[in-house]
Scaffold this motif. Sequence first.
Motif, short mmCIF file in Angstrom:
data_model
loop_
_atom_site.label_atom_id
_atom_site.label_comp_id
_atom_site.label_asym_id
_atom_site.label_seq_id
_atom_site.Cartn_x
_atom_site.Cartn_y
_atom_site.Cartn_z
N THR A 148 0.87 -1.18 0.00
CA THR A 148 0.00 0.00 0.00
C THR A 148 0.90 1.22 0.00
O THR A 148 1.60 1.49 0.98
N PRO A 188 -2.28 -3.25 -4.56
CA PRO A 188 -2.49 -3.30 -3.11
C PRO A 188 -3.63 -4.24 -2.75
O PRO A 188 -4.50 -4.52 -3.57
N SER A 213 -6.57 -5.83 0.24
CA SER A 213 -7.44 -5.58 1.38
C SER A 213 -7.88 -6.93 1.95
O SER A 213 -8.07 -7.89 1.21
N GLN A 269 -3.67 1.72 -6.43
CA GLN A 269 -3.41 2.47 -5.20
C GLN A 269 -4.55 3.44 -4.89
O GLN A 269 -4.93 3.61 -3.73
N LYS A 275 -7.32 1.47 -3.41
CA LYS A 275 -7.02 1.12 -2.02
C LYS A 275 -7.26 2.33 -1.11
O LYS A 275 -7.72 2.17 0.03
N GLN A 334 -9.64 2.49 2.25
CA GLN A 334 -9.26 2.95 3.58
C GLN A 334 -10.15 4.09 4.07
O GLN A 334 -10.42 4.21 5.27
N ASP A 370 -1.52 4.79 5.94
CA ASP A 370 -2.43 4.74 4.80
C ASP A 370 -3.26 6.01 4.68
O ASP A 370 -3.45 6.54 3.58
#
Length: 289
Positions: A98, A122, A124, A170, A173, A177, A242
């Motif tokens: 990440t 990335p 999860s 990215q 991702k 987040q 992150d």
Amino acid sequence: MSKVAFLGLGVMGYPMAGHLRARGGHEVTVYNRTPARAEQWVAEFGGRRAATPAEAARGAEIVFCCVGNDDDLRSVTLGADGVFAAMRAGSVFVDNTTASADIARELAAAAQAGGFGFLDAPVSGGQAGAEKGILTVMCGGSESDFDKAEPVIGAYAAKVALIGPAGSGQLAKMMNQICIAGLVEGLAEAIHFGKRAGLDILKVVDVISKGAAGSWQMDNRHATMNADQYEFGFAVDWMRKDLGIVLDEARRNGARLPVTALVDQFYADVQAMGGSRWDTSALLKRLEG
């Protein structure tokens, strides 16, 4: 069976590389900054340990990487003994770190110049998802590189998707987040409220989790939060890293993220409480003092 390499054997990379070997049946060479960790992995799964990133990459069809941040990525790819000098034409570098969208685009350009492919990919699902081999992988790059890598990525993933060009993985991702930050804070406030109201939290969650309020966070974290247990899972330090990437990108693209910025500061409070390594669900700990 493919010949692959895996760089970075942390809490995520170690089991991911293990699935490539045990479930995928691939020939795997690993590299880790701390050699003892790589030796432990080889003792458990077989394969081979390399002394440098470049050594690990030689002859590999796909090189996977899961390290800490942008600087770590530059070190193992572009630095002394970095993999990019050893990647063969037509191979693919798959970055599961990440990191920022900027580093993804930078490395994609370097890969193109070197005659090999690049995917920012990335993941999860956290440590549990890595150990079970059921991660979600969000990829940025070309369709041809994705088609080469997707069947191999499947050894440690339940869902793999190509989102768009380099950097898109990215950015996806980051969206992930943002959603998690808001969900965890909402769950923490709900449990805090319920406790103050004298409700049986487990009974309430059993009901509301079946309705519109339900989420992965609610299903997997409400019981441990209610029991004041946080010594596991995705660490607050990692989440702040992150969210820092998210907020930097938002400043560049003009997105307004007031809730994300606020939750990031709440996590800073948790760090100040000594909870840097607590699970992200420790936001409840902040509310309860």
